[in-house]
Design an enzyme around this catalytic site. Structure first.
Site, PDB file in Angstrom:
ATOM      1  N   PHE A 160       0.853  -1.191   0.000  1.00 18.36           N
ATOM      2  CA  PHE A 160       0.000   0.000   0.000  1.00 18.36           C
ATOM      3  C   PHE A 160       0.884   1.235   0.000  1.00 18.36           C
ATOM      4  O   PHE A 160       1.750   1.386   0.864  1.00 18.36           O
ATOM      5  CB  PHE A 160      -0.920   0.016   1.223  1.00 18.36           C
ATOM      6  CG  PHE A 160      -1.841   1.212   1.249  1.00 18.36           C
ATOM      7  CD1 PHE A 160      -3.001   1.222   0.497  1.00 18.36           C
ATOM      8  CD2 PHE A 160      -1.537   2.321   2.019  1.00 18.36           C
ATOM      9  CE1 PHE A 160      -3.858   2.328   0.509  1.00 18.36           C
ATOM     10  CE2 PHE A 160      -2.381   3.425   2.039  1.00 18.36           C
ATOM     11  CZ  PHE A 160      -3.543   3.427   1.278  1.00 18.36           C
ATOM     12  N   ASP A 173       9.182   2.859   1.373  1.00 17.46           N
ATOM     13  CA  ASP A 173       8.002   3.558   1.865  1.00 17.46           C
ATOM     14  C   ASP A 173       7.905   3.335   3.368  1.00 17.46           C
ATOM     15  O   ASP A 173       7.475   2.289   3.831  1.00 17.46           O
ATOM     16  CB  ASP A 173       6.759   3.025   1.156  1.00 17.46           C
ATOM     17  CG  ASP A 173       5.464   3.647   1.668  1.00 17.46           C
ATOM     18  OD1 ASP A 173       5.474   4.255   2.750  1.00 17.46           O
ATOM     19  OD2 ASP A 173       4.434   3.500   0.991  1.00 17.46           O
ATOM     20  N   LYS A 204       2.961  10.273   8.599  1.00 17.21           N
ATOM     21  CA  LYS A 204       2.314   9.792   9.820  1.00 17.21           C
ATOM     22  C   LYS A 204       2.978  10.279  11.107  1.00 17.21           C
ATOM     23  O   LYS A 204       2.747  11.386  11.547  1.00 17.21           O
ATOM     24  CB  LYS A 204       2.187   8.268   9.777  1.00 17.21           C
ATOM     25  CG  LYS A 204       1.160   7.792   8.734  1.00 17.21           C
ATOM     26  CD  LYS A 204       0.815   6.339   8.887  1.00 17.21           C
ATOM     27  CE  LYS A 204      -0.168   5.857   7.836  1.00 17.21           C
ATOM     28  NZ  LYS A 204      -1.515   6.440   7.964  1.00 17.21           N
TER      29      LYS A 204
END
Length: 408
Positions: free
Chosen positions: A149, A234, A263
């Site tokens: 993702f 990532d 995040k």
């Protein structure tokens, strides 16, 4: 069941029920209707609009690094917004320079930084770097992992290996070839001198906190070095202490060509970063990319406060030790619905023997704990890095009853 504050969590009534009905009427349906209407937080605990208390075991999906209302974050944001909240990219400001230098120092490498507002934007920047690099080198395709993702924008979604969220928005502008995550042989076969870049997560978050086999990232580095493909890590979800290291790739002892962050970096304020090393840091030229809000002074001040607090309070070691306590506690539970636990630090998944994660999430909420059904058979736990041993113990002690309620 009662919450840590003694409340019994019941049906959608009261102020919360009214807000849910208003939400459903006012918002697009992409989120459904979230189950809890939160009003405030303190440390690792939050309260909804009806006064019910919860222990936050998901931290805004690994975002709230310092928990809620941490004094250092409140002070940094308040002080900065009182001085300068926005400049656009037409002007520079001190917080962005300080933050970029701080990240380079933590990485131990002279990367070049682009600040964005989110993880998908950070990956969009990495995507554009790889596209431009590929065109210059005559490279025509990308490689990414099945079930990976990387975000919801079209560029990032092109690299996302989850058919359920990807396929309905195709066709995509680039050729991406997906390989099984953790299979170095499959990756080696897929990556040739025509491959522009390999996009991978150090642990697959949305797939259910799936760590790679030992040595996998070293193999990825060797494959990219031998073919000239860019290696993009990532770390949107895995960085900033989440696994007990500043960055999860440091567990493997390798450095990617491009690193993406978001995040936990802002501790709740929206900020993302794309960092290019070596040749990847010089691909973008003036006018190639930009962001009006990216790296704004308030978000950068928040990020500096997060990094300073993690270092000052020893939260890397804390994430390792308290994370081990949480993992060991779950692993010791003997229940037919629980098959084990996986992950690193304070980034874990409780694994189920049946596809009942949504029911476990709902039962945990009724018991006063916020968790996430990340996969049908996996419950994600990513609490704030400041969670203490007593709070972890309270969750572990209650988890068998949560499982029993679902099983019944």
């Amino acid at each position: 069941m009662t919450s840590p504050g003694g409340y019994r969590h019941g049906a959608d009534s009261g102020v919360g029920g009214a807000f849910k009905r208003r939400f459903e009427d006012a918002f697009m349906a992409n989120y459904g209707v979230p189950p809890v209407v939160l009003a405030r937080g303190q440390g690792c605990r939050v309260w909804d609009v009806d006064g019910r208390e919860y222990l936050d075991m998901i931290g805004g999906i690994a975002v709230s690094s310092l928990g809620h209302a941490h004094p250092a974050l409140v002070e940094a944001v308040s002080a900065q917004v009182a001085k300068l909240a926005h400049t656009s990219n037409l002007f520079m400001h001190a917080p962005e320079v300080l933050l970029a230098e701080r990240l380079r120092g933590l990485l131990g490498a002279p990367g070049r930084v682009f600040f964005a507002n989110s993880g998908t934007e950070a990956n969009e920047c990495a995507y554009k770097i790889a596209v431009k690099y590929g065109k210059a080198e005559g490279r025509t395709y990308f490689v990414a992992a099945e079930n990976g993702f990387h975000g919801r924008t079209i560029g990032a979604l092109s690299l996302t290996g989850k058919a359920s969220i990807r396929d309905q928005f195709g066709p995509f502008p680039i050729d991406v070839r997906f390989v099984p995550y953790g299979d170095a042989d499959a990756l080696k076969e897929a990556v040739t001198e025509e491959c522009a870049a390999v996009f991978l997560e150090p642990t697959q978050g949305e797939a259910g906190v799936v760590p790679p086999p030992e040595g996998y990232f070293k193999a990825v580095r060797e494959i990219c070095d031998s073919t000239g493909a860019l290696f993009v890590a990532d770390e949107i979800q895995s960085a900033i202490g989440r696994t007990g290291h500043w960055f999860a790739h440091q567990n493997e002892g390798v450095l990617p060509d491009i690193l993406t962050l978001a995040k936990g970096l802002g501790g709740g304020l929206p900020i993302g970063a794309c960092i290019g090393f070596g040749r990847a840091g010089t691909v973008l030229e003036k006018g190639d990319h930009g962001s009006t809000f990216g790296g704004n002074p308030v978000a950068c001040a928040a990020a500096m406060a997060v990094l300073d607090t993690i270092e000052r309070e020893g939260l890397l070691e804390h994430a390792r030790s308290v994370g081990a306590r949480l993992a060991d506690g779950i692993a010791a539970i003997d229940h037919p619905l629980l098959s084990g636990v996986r992950g690193r630090g304070l980034w874990l998944a409780a694994l189920l023997t049946d596809a009942k994660a949504a029911e476990v999430q709902a039962a945990a909420q009724r018991a006063g704990f916020l968790v996430n059904a990340v996969q049908p058979d996996a419950v994600r736990l990513a609490p704030p890095l400041v969670i203490n041993a007593a709070e972890v113990t309270s969750f572990v002690a209650t988890f068998p009853a949560i499982l029993a309620e679902v099983q019944a």
